[in-house]
Design an enzyme around this catalytic site. Structure first.
Site, PDB file in Angstrom:
ATOM      1  N   LYS A 162      -6.089 -25.741   0.390  1.00 33.70           N
ATOM      2  CA  LYS A 162      -5.220 -26.906   0.205  1.00 33.70           C
ATOM      3  C   LYS A 162      -3.927 -26.367  -0.421  1.00 33.70           C
ATOM      4  CE  LYS A 162      -5.380 -31.718  -1.277  1.00 33.70           C
ATOM      5  NZ  LYS A 162      -4.985 -32.312  -0.003  1.00 33.70           N
TER       6      LYS A 162
HETATM    7  N1  PPE Z   1      -7.338 -33.058   5.497  1.00 33.13           N
HETATM    8  C1  PPE Z   1      -6.127 -32.896   4.925  1.00 33.13           C
HETATM    9  C2  PPE Z   1      -5.086 -32.162   5.662  1.00 33.13           C
HETATM   10  C3  PPE Z   1      -5.892 -33.433   3.665  1.00 33.13           C
HETATM   11  O1  PPE Z   1      -4.698 -33.282   3.095  1.00 33.13           O
HETATM   12  C4  PPE Z   1      -6.919 -34.151   3.008  1.00 33.13           C
HETATM   13  C5  PPE Z   1      -6.682 -34.751   1.657  1.00 33.13           C
HETATM   14  C6  PPE Z   1      -8.167 -34.292   3.643  1.00 33.13           C
HETATM   15  C7  PPE Z   1      -8.334 -33.722   4.884  1.00 33.13           C
HETATM   16  C8  PPE Z   1      -9.312 -34.994   2.986  1.00 33.13           C
HETATM   17  O2  PPE Z   1      -9.826 -34.217   1.909  1.00 33.13           O
HETATM   18  P1  PPE Z   1     -10.565 -34.881   0.685  1.00 33.13           P
HETATM   19  O3  PPE Z   1      -9.539 -35.573  -0.135  1.00 33.13           O
HETATM   20  O4  PPE Z   1     -11.220 -33.764  -0.011  1.00 33.13           O
HETATM   21  O5  PPE Z   1     -11.547 -35.837   1.242  1.00 33.13           O
HETATM   22  N2  PPE Z   1      -5.367 -35.194   1.424  1.00 33.13           N
HETATM   23  C9  PPE Z   1      -4.929 -35.400   0.075  1.00 33.13           C
HETATM   24  C10 PPE Z   1      -3.427 -35.482  -0.040  1.00 33.13           C
HETATM   25  C11 PPE Z   1      -2.737 -36.683   0.507  1.00 33.13           C
HETATM   26  C12 PPE Z   1      -1.261 -36.670   0.176  1.00 33.13           C
HETATM   27  O6  PPE Z   1      -0.503 -37.357   0.871  1.00 33.13           O
HETATM   28  O7  PPE Z   1      -0.839 -35.986  -0.758  1.00 33.13           O
HETATM   29  C13 PPE Z   1      -5.657 -36.528  -0.612  1.00 33.13           C
HETATM   30  O8  PPE Z   1      -6.280 -37.350   0.051  1.00 33.13           O
HETATM   31  O9  PPE Z   1      -5.626 -36.575  -1.848  1.00 33.13           O
END
Ligand code: PPE
Length: 308
Positions: A162
């Site tokens: 991330k």
């Molecule tokens: N894919 C991506 C690319 C992504 O950024 C997130 C979270 C997920 C999947 C889902 O991951 P999880 O939160 O562990 O279920 N995206 C984060 C950032 C959003 C933003 O705009 O900043 C979030 O949901 O916190």
């Protein structure tokens, strides 16, 4: 949507006033986008604010640091403690959910791509943040455009990290979707299979079976894992396999998952209504179960909650 300011931000071990949490414009990460971050939520429960899956997020943050060659000066316990302390120090409106954003970044001191001689800093902010794709979206579903941008290839980027650098791809896809009149982008991988949303993972439902792609070209989503756990508990059949674009069009239901997006139903993809063009039955069931878990109303999943 204006950011709702809180009082303190944790910056390199100190709690500083929100407006004083500043860094130099020549901070390395601002130029070369190597910064590891997390998105974590805390929800008000009967026993007070509880952080959802704190340790899993911190573990992923440190894994991102490892993958991205960021030597984080703070260890697992220190990062967990700082997030808890930050929520204790700030005052949040009752009954609102709080978003926590830890970030580990390359600081000021050296320019040029090579970053290993630069200082590493960390910060954690927390603020009140409502439904990422709108309250209306949570209830009625959103409209999605399959992006002309392929998700970062595994040959050139690390999808399991991330890291800020991965988000130029997300940003371009999101803007393209919004400009085209949609709410969110759904990105394919370089082979043409569904990868993920700009900031969410993706699920479909076909004939009662819940299907979500493997994490080959996507972040290892903690919400996706929570939904799989909840679905298993509800006795729902789950398949972890690749999904094609045409399969999305004929799915009975579809939804996005993410810490920010929670469980957001998808009611349309590329001008095709998904199922009945509204939030699906299983989607609603999983959404309700998810909110029961995060708000501390399901003891079976109390292991996911860290009370403040
Ligand atoms: N894919 C991506 C690319 C992504 O950024 C997130 C979270 C997920 C999947 C889902 O991951 P999880 O939160 O562990 O279920 N995206 C984060 C950032 C959003 C933003 O705009 O900043 C979030 O949901 O916190």
């Amino acid at each position: 949507m204006a950011l709702k300011e809180s009082q303190y931000i944790w910056l390199d071990g100190e709690f500083v006033a929100w407006k004083e949490a500043k860094i130099h414009v020549l901070s390395h990460s601002l130029h070369y986008a190597n910064s590891a971050f997390e998105g974590v939520r805390a929800y008000p429960t009967d026993k007070g604010l509880a952080i959802f899956r704190l340790k899993d997020h911190t573990r992923r943050l440190l894994n991102t640091c490892k993958m991205s060659l960021l030597n984080c000066p703070y260890d697992f316990d220190a990062l967990n403690a700082a997030q808890i302390e930050l929520l204790r120090k700030n005052v949040f409106a009752p009954k609102t959910s709080v978003y926590i954003r830890p970030i580990v970044f390359v600081g000021y001191g050296v320019m040029g791509v090579y970053h290993l001689n630069s200082p590493i800093s960390a910060a954690i902010a927390a603020w009140e943040w409502g439904a990422y794709l709108g309250d209306e979206g949570l209830e009625n579903g959103i409209r999605v455009k399959i992006s002309s941008w392929a998700r970062n290839s595994v040959k050139s980027m690390m999808g399991k990290a991330k890291v800020a650098a991965n988000y130029l791809n997300s940003q371009m896809a999101k803007c393209e979707a919004i400009e085209a009149g949609y709410d969110e982008a759904l990105l394919l991988d370089s082979e043409g299979f569904i990868a993920e949303g700009s900031g969410e993972c993706f699920f479909i439902v076909r004939d009662g079976v819940l299907i979500t792609p493997p994490s080959d070209n996507a972040l290892e989503s903690i919400t996706q894992d929570s939904v799989i756990n909840i679905a298993r508990e509800l006795g729902v059949s789950i398949e972890r396999r690749r999904i094609t674009r045409d399969e999305v069009y004929i799915a009975d239901e579809a939804f996005f998952t993410g810490t920010a997006a929670e469980i957001t139903p998808v009611r349309e993809a590329d001008a095709r209504p998904i199922g009945e063009g509204k939030r699906g039955e299983l989607t609603q069931k999983l959404q309700e179960a998810y909110f029961d878990v995060v708000y501390g109303r399901n003891d079976k999943f109390s292991r996911f909650l860290t009370l403040i």
